[in-house]
Scaffold this active site. Structure first.
Site, short mmCIF file in Angstrom:
data_model
loop_
_atom_site.label_atom_id
_atom_site.label_comp_id
_atom_site.label_asym_id
_atom_site.label_seq_id
_atom_site.Cartn_x
_atom_site.Cartn_y
_atom_site.Cartn_z
N HIS A 373 -22.50 10.27 26.36
CA HIS A 373 -23.45 10.41 25.25
C HIS A 373 -24.71 9.56 25.40
CE1 HIS A 373 -20.68 12.55 22.43
NE2 HIS A 373 -19.77 11.91 23.13
N LYS A 564 -32.16 8.46 10.98
CA LYS A 564 -31.29 8.26 12.15
C LYS A 564 -31.17 6.75 12.33
CE LYS A 564 -34.40 10.57 14.63
NZ LYS A 564 -33.78 11.53 15.51
N ARG A 565 -30.28 6.29 13.22
CA ARG A 565 -30.21 4.86 13.49
C ARG A 565 -31.59 4.34 13.89
NH1 ARG A 565 -25.01 2.27 13.42
NH2 ARG A 565 -26.18 0.46 14.13
N LYS A 570 -35.94 5.53 19.67
CA LYS A 570 -36.13 6.64 18.73
C LYS A 570 -37.53 6.60 18.09
CE LYS A 570 -31.15 6.83 17.62
NZ LYS A 570 -30.68 8.20 17.92
N THR A 672 -28.43 15.29 16.82
CA THR A 672 -27.73 16.32 16.06
C THR A 672 -28.37 16.47 14.68
OG1 THR A 672 -26.11 14.59 15.57
CG2 THR A 672 -25.45 16.27 17.16
N LYS A 676 -29.42 19.77 12.01
CA LYS A 676 -29.17 19.87 10.56
C LYS A 676 -30.46 20.19 9.83
CE LYS A 676 -25.63 16.42 11.40
NZ LYS A 676 -25.38 14.96 11.46
O1 NBX Z 1 -24.45 10.65 20.37
C1 NBX Z 1 -25.40 9.62 20.19
C2 NBX Z 1 -26.64 9.94 21.00
O2 NBX Z 1 -27.57 8.88 20.89
C3 NBX Z 1 -27.24 11.23 20.45
O3 NBX Z 1 -28.33 11.61 21.22
C4 NBX Z 1 -26.17 12.33 20.48
O4 NBX Z 1 -26.63 13.46 19.82
C5 NBX Z 1 -24.90 11.86 19.80
C6 NBX Z 1 -23.78 12.88 19.93
O5 NBX Z 1 -23.64 13.30 21.23
N1 NBX Z 1 -24.79 8.36 20.56
C7 NBX Z 1 -24.24 7.58 19.63
O6 NBX Z 1 -24.24 7.91 18.45
N2 NBX Z 1 -23.63 6.45 20.07
C8 NBX Z 1 -22.97 5.59 19.27
O7 NBX Z 1 -22.90 5.75 18.07
C9 NBX Z 1 -22.31 4.41 19.89
C10 NBX Z 1 -21.41 3.70 19.13
C11 NBX Z 1 -20.77 2.59 19.68
C12 NBX Z 1 -21.07 2.20 20.97
C13 NBX Z 1 -21.97 2.92 21.73
C14 NBX Z 1 -22.59 4.03 21.19
N3 NBX Z 1 -20.45 1.11 21.50
#
Ligand code: NBX
Length: 838
Positions: A373, A564-565, A570, A672, A676
Site C-alpha cells: 500500500h 484525508k490524513r 498529500k 479511495t 467516494k
Molecule cells: O492505503 C493507504 C494509501 O496511502 C492509499 O493511497 C491507499 O488508497 C490505501 C488503501 O490501499 N495507506 C494507508 O492508509 N496506510 C496506513 O494507514 C498505515 C497504517 C499503519 C502503518 C502504515 C500505514 N504502520
C-alpha cells in the site's frame, strides 16, 4: 412512550418468529430488548438505551443469518479467504446492517411511531475507529463486498480497546483525546472465550538431536498471552450471508504457571500479567512507519499467531490434514503488518506439527498473497535485528533459514551478482541490521499486488524491482474500490432514491449499471433534481459546520473539499497556498467577480508528526483571517472540520462539489476517498497519481481537472537538482503568498510560528509544491470558470457518478477472487431456529 403500554406488549414467541423483517416485528423486539436486555422502561431510558435496544433487535435478525452461514460453510467444507489486517475501520454498524437487511425504512418508521427520533438514535453509536485511514477502511469495504458476493471469508485483526484518537481543534491546533469506544458496551460483538489461544513471546530456543536423528527445536518463551476472539457478523447486501470479523483481545493467561518464571516474585508476576493485556490496548496512530516500537511488533505477532492457530483449529475440527492448509484457506496480507505470518505458519507446521520443512514451505507459499500500500521508501517496515530477536527468537532463526535457501536460489539465477543478493536479502546489512518485512512477504507469497495501475507499475520498476525481475508472474494490479452500500446508499439516501427511481435498484449490487444515468445528463429536469439533492446535502453539512466550527457557510457556494490524513505528500498546504493567492487577489481587486467558495478540510495528523500539525495550524490560521475579513464579503470561507472519521465522511462526501486529490505524482498508492467523492457526484481536481489516473480515464479528460507534474517529470526534476528557491523567486504571486505566511500574517504577527514549514518549502520542498503551484492555480481558475456554468457543471457531475462503476469494491473483490484466491461463492440457505436445534 407510555411505560404501561410498552410493558403489556412484551412478546413470548420463539426468536425465529420474532426475527421477522417487518416493522411490527421490529417494534416488538425493540421493546423486548429495552426491557430484557437493557433493563429499562421509557421513563428511565436514555438515548443510549434506545440505541442499544434497537441494535439488539437488529442483532437478533443477524444471528439467524450468521448461524445459517456457518452451518452452510461447514457442511460444504468451503474454501475460505482470511483477510489479515492490523486495522479494520468499520464505521458505525447499525445503519449499515439495516440497509443490508433491507429494513432501513421499516426501522425508521417503527421508531417514529414509537415517538423516537431515529436519526438521533443512530447518532448514539460510537464508531469502532480501529484504523488510521485508507488501509483500514479498505479492509472494511472488502469484507462488506465479500459478504455481498457470498464468498466465505474471515476478517482477522486486533480488538483495540482504544481506536484512533479523537481530534479536537483548540486555538487552531490539533488536540488528541483517547477514543473510549467500548464505554457503553458493544452490541455487535460476541465474545468466544472457548476459542481463546495462547501466544508465546520472548525467551530463547533449544535445539536437540532426537534419537531417530531428527532435529527438534523448542521455544521457551519468557511470556505467555492469551488471545480471546470477539466476533462481529458482517452482512451481505440483501442476501442470507453473514460472514465474520474476528478481532483478538489480549488477556492474561489463566493457567500460566508464573512460579516457574518469577520464583517467589508474586507482585512482579501479577504486574507482568497485567502488562500482557497492553498488547491490544491501543492502535498506533501513525499511518506511515512506526520506528522500532517493541509493542507494535508484539501486536502484529499476537494477532497473526492467534489467527493462524484459529485456522488450524478450524481445519482440525473438519478433520482436514494440514498438508491441505492452502486449499482450505487463502490468506491475504494487508500490507506487511501481518507479514510475520510467513514465519509463524512455518513454525506452527514444522515445530509444532512436525511437517518436513520443504513440504511446509510449499504449503506456506501457496497460502499467502501480499498487498502493498505504499511507495514511500521510509514507510517500508523493517525491524532492528536485536529487537526482533528479543521478541521472536524462534522466528528470527526461521527467517534466517528461509533467507539462506532463498539467497541460494538467487545466486544460482544471478551468479556473481552479490549486489543483487544484498538487495534481495531478507536482512538489511547495509548498516545496523534489520529484518525487511516486505521482503519476507514477497518471498513467502505466491501473489503480490499494488492497489492502482500506476502504483503496481512503480512497484515493478522501482520499490520491488528485484523481486519483479525474479518472479514477474507473481505480480498483478488490483485497483482499490469502495462499497456503494455505505458510501452511497447509507451516506446519500437522497441520491439513492433519485438513482433507483430512474434506473431501478440493480446498481447497488452491480455498480456498472450507473452507466444508465448517462443519457439523463441531457435532461434539464433530471439535472435540476440532481442539483436539488446536492443542495440539500450541502445544507445538512453546513449545519454540522455551524455547530462544530462556529462558521456560517453558504450552501450555494462551491464546496471544495480535502479530507484525508494530514501529510506533506498529500499536500494540504498546496491547497492552502492557493487559498492565500485567491485572498490576495480579492484584496487587490475588491470588486473581482469570484464565485463564492467554501474550502473544507478534515483529517488527523499523527500525534508525533510536527510538520503535519503545523499544516493544520496554517489552515486554521488562514480561516481565522479570511472568514473575518469584511473585504472578502463571504466570497471565501475556510473551515477545518474536526475529527474526520467514517461517520463524518458519510456527511461530507455527498455534499462535495470539488474533490481535492493533489498528492505529488508517484506518492499516493491509490487513494479511495477520491472514489467516494466521484460516486457522489463531485468533480476532481487532481494530479496524475494513484487511482486519479483511472478515474480520469473512465470519466474522460473533459470531466476531470488535471494539473501538475507527472511521475517521470518529478523524477527528472529530482535528478537534475530541484531548487525550490528559484521557483519562489521567479513567481511573484508565489513569493507574495510565502512571504505573507513567513511574516506572520496568519499567526497574529508571530513570524517564527510557520518558519519550519516555510523553510522546508524554500530549501527542500521534497513534495514539489513550488513546481506544481502555477499549474494548480491555473487549474483552479478553470474550475471556477466551469462552476459558473451551472448546467455544464451538473452534466459533468452526473457523468462522474454514472462512470464510477469500476470503483466498487465488488469489482476489486471479483479481481482478487479470479486471479488470486480462487474461492467460489457459496450462497446461504436460511435455517429456521428449528433446523438449528435439530
Ligand atoms: O492505503 C493507504 C494509501 O496511502 C492509499 O493511497 C491507499 O488508497 C490505501 C488503501 O490501499 N495507506 C494507508 O492508509 N496506510 C496506513 O494507514 C498505515 C497504517 C499503519 C502503518 C502504515 C500505514 N504502520
Amino acid at each position: 412512550m407510555d411505560t404501561r403500554a410498552a410493558a403489556a406488549a412484551v412478546d413470548h414467541r420463539p426468536l425465529s418468529e420474532r426475527a421477522a423483517l417487518n416493522k411490527e416485528a421490529l417494534k416488538q423486539s425493540f421493546l423486548d430488548n429495552l426491557f430484557h436486555t437493557q433493563g429499562k422502561f421509557p421513563a428511565l431510558a436514555s438515548k443510549s438505551d434506545y440505541y442499544l435496544a434497537l441494535a439488539y433487535a437488529v442483532r437478533e435478525r443477524l444471528l439467524q443469518r450468521w448461524i445459517s452461514t456457518a452451518a452452510e460453510y461447514m457442511q460444504k467444507g468451503a474454501r475460505t479467504v482470511s483477510y489479515l489486517s492490523a486495522e479494520f475501520l468499520m464505521g458505525p454498524h447499525l445503519g449499515n446492517n439495516l440497509i443490508n437487511l433491507g429494513i432501513y425504512d421499516e426501522a425508521k418508521q417503527a421508531m417514529t411511531e414509537l415517538g423516537l427520533n431515529f436519526d438521533e438514535l443512530l447518532a448514539q453509536e460510537e464508531e469502532p475507529g480501529l484504523g488510521n485511514g485508507g488501509l483500514g477502511r479498505l479492509a472494511a469495504c472488502f469484507i462488506d463486498s465479500m459478504a455481498t458476493l457470498e464468498i466465505p471469508s474471515l476478517g482477522y485483526g486486533i480488538r483495540y480497546e482504544f481506536g484512533i484518537f479523537h481530534q479536537s481543534i483548540v486555538d487552531g491546533w490539533q488536540v488528541e483525546k483517547t477514543d473510549k469506544w467500548l464505554r457503553y458496551g458493544n452490541p455487535w460483538e460476541l465474545q468466544r472465550p472457548e476459542w481463546a489461544v495462547q501466544v508465546k513471546l520472548g525467551g530463547y530456543t533449544e535445539h536437540r538431536s532426537e534419537e531417530d536423528g531428527t532435529l527438534t527445536v523448542r521455544w521457551i518463551p519468557s511470556r505467555l498471552v492469551s488471545g480471546v476472539p470477539y466476533d462481529t457478523p458482517i452482512l451481505g447486501y440483501r442476501n442470507n450471508t453473514a460472514n465474520t470479523l474476528r478481532l483478538w483481545s489480549a488477556q492474561a493467561p489463566e493457567s500460566f504457571d508464573f512460579e516457574v518464571f518469577n520464583r517467589g516474585d508474586y507482585y512482579g508476576a501479577v504486574m507482568q500479567k497485567m502488562s500482557s493485556e497492553n498488547l491490544s490496548k491501543v492502535l498506533y496512530p501513525n499511518d506511515e512507519h512506526e520506528g522500532g516500537k517493541e509493542l507494535r511488533l508484539e501486536q502484529q505477532y499476537f494477532f497473526v499467531s492467534c489467527s493462524l492457530q484459529d485456522m488450524i483449529r478450524i481445519m482440525q475440527g473438519q478433520r482436514l490434514p494440514l498438508e491441505h492448509f492452502h486449499e482450505k484457506f487463502a490468506v491475504q496480507l494487508n500490507d506487511t503488518h501481518p507479514a510475520i505470518a510467513v514465519a509463524e505458519l512455518m513454525r506452527l507446521l514444522v515445530d509444532e506439527h512436525k511437517m518436513p520443512w520443504n513440504r511446509a514451505w510449499q504449503v506456506t507459499c501457496k497460502t499467502f498473497a501480499y498487498t502493498n500500500h505504499t511507495l514511500m521508501p521510509e514507510a517500508l517496515e523493517r525491524w532492528p535485528l536485536p529487537l526482533f530477536k528479543k521478541v521472536l527468537p524462534r522466528h528470527l532463526e526461521i527467517i534466517f533459514e528461509i533467507n539462506a535457501r532463498f539467497l541460494d536460489e538467487v545466486r544460482r539465477r544471478y551468479p556473481g551478482d552479490s549486489a543483487r543478493v544484498a538487495r534481495l536479502s531478507l536482512i538489511d546489512e547495509s548498516g545496523p541490521r534489520y529484518v525487511r518485512m516486505a521482503h519476507l512477504a514477497c518471498v513467502g507469497s505466491h501473489a503480490i499486488n499494488g492497489v492502482a495501475e500506476l502504483h503496481t507499475e512503480l512497484l515493478k520498476s522501482d520499490v520491488l524491482r528485484d523481486f519483479y525481475e525474479l518472479w514477474p508472474n507473481k505480480f498483478s494490479n488490483k485497483t482499490n474500490g469502495v462499497t456503494p452500500r455505505r458510501w452511497m446508499v447509507l451516506a446519500n439516501p437522497r441520491l439513492t432514491r433519485l438513482v433507483s427511481d430512474s434506473i431501478g435498484e440493480d446498481w447497488i449490487k452491480h455498480l456498472d449499471q450507473l452507466q444508465k444515468l448517462e443519457p439523463l445528463a441531457e435532461s434539464a429536469d433530471f439535472r435540476s433534481h440532481w442539483r436539488e439533492i446536492k443542495r440539500a446535502n450541502k445544507r445538512a453539512l453546513a449545519e454540522v459546520i455551524a455547530r462544530r466550527c462556529n462558521v456560517a457557510v453558504d450552501p450555494d457556494s462551491m464546496f471544495d473539499v480535502q479530507v484525508k490524513r494530514i501529510h506533506e505528500y498529500k499536500r494540504q498546504h498546496l491547497a492552502a497556498l492557493h487559498i492565500i493567492a485567491l485572498y490576495l487577489q480579492l484584496k487587490a481587486q475588491p470588486n473581482l467577480e469570484l464565485a463564492p467558495r467554501t474550502f473544507i478540510f478534515g483529517g488527523k495528523a499523527a500525534p508525533g508528526y510536527r510538520m503535519a500539525k503545523l499544516m493544520i495550524k496554517l489552515i486554521t490560521g488562514i480561516g481565522d483571517v479570511v472568514n473575518r475579513d469584511p473585504m472578502v464579503r463571504d466570497r471565501l470561507k475556510v473551515v477545518f472540520l474536526p475529527n474526520f472519521s467514517v461517520t463524518n465522511g458519510q456527511r461530507i462526501y455527498p455534499a462535495a462539489d470539488l474533490s481535492e486529490q493533489i498528492s505529488t505524482a508517484g506518492k499516493e498508492a491509490s487513494g479511495t476517498g477520491n472514489m467516494k467523492f466521484q460516486m457522489n457526484g463531485a468533480l476532481t481536481i487532481g494530479t496524475m497519481d494513484g487511482a486519479n489516473i483511472e478515474i480520469r480515464e473512465v470519466v474522460g479528460a473533459d470531466n476531470f481537472f488535471l494539473f501538475g507534474l507527472t511521475t517521470p517529470q518529478v523524477y527528472a526534476l529530482q535528478a537534475q537538482g530541484y531548487r525550490p528557491h528559484d521557483w519562489y523567486e521567479q513567481d511573484p504571486q508565489l513569493r507574495e503568498v510565502i512571504d505573507m505566511i513567513r511574516d506572520g500574517y496568519f499567526s497574529r504577527g508571530d513570524a517564527s510560528l510557520f518558519r519550519p514549514l516555510v523553510d522546508s518549502l524554500l530549501w527542500h520542498d521534497p513534495y514539489f509544491l513550488f513546481a506544481d503551484f502555477r499549474s494548480y492555480v491555473e487549474c483552479q481558475q478553470r474550475v471556477g470558470e466551469t462552476w459558473v456554468d451551472t448546467e455544464r457543471w451538473t452534466r459533468m457531475s452526473i457523468l462522474n457518478s454514472a462512470r464510477s462503476g469500476k470503483f466498487s469494491s465488488d469489482r476489486s473483490i471479483r479481481d482478487y477472487t479470479k486471479d488470486i484466491w480462487h474461492a467460489p461463492s457459496v450462497p446461504v440457505e436460511l435455517l429456521t431456529e428449528h433446523h438449528v436445534r435439530a
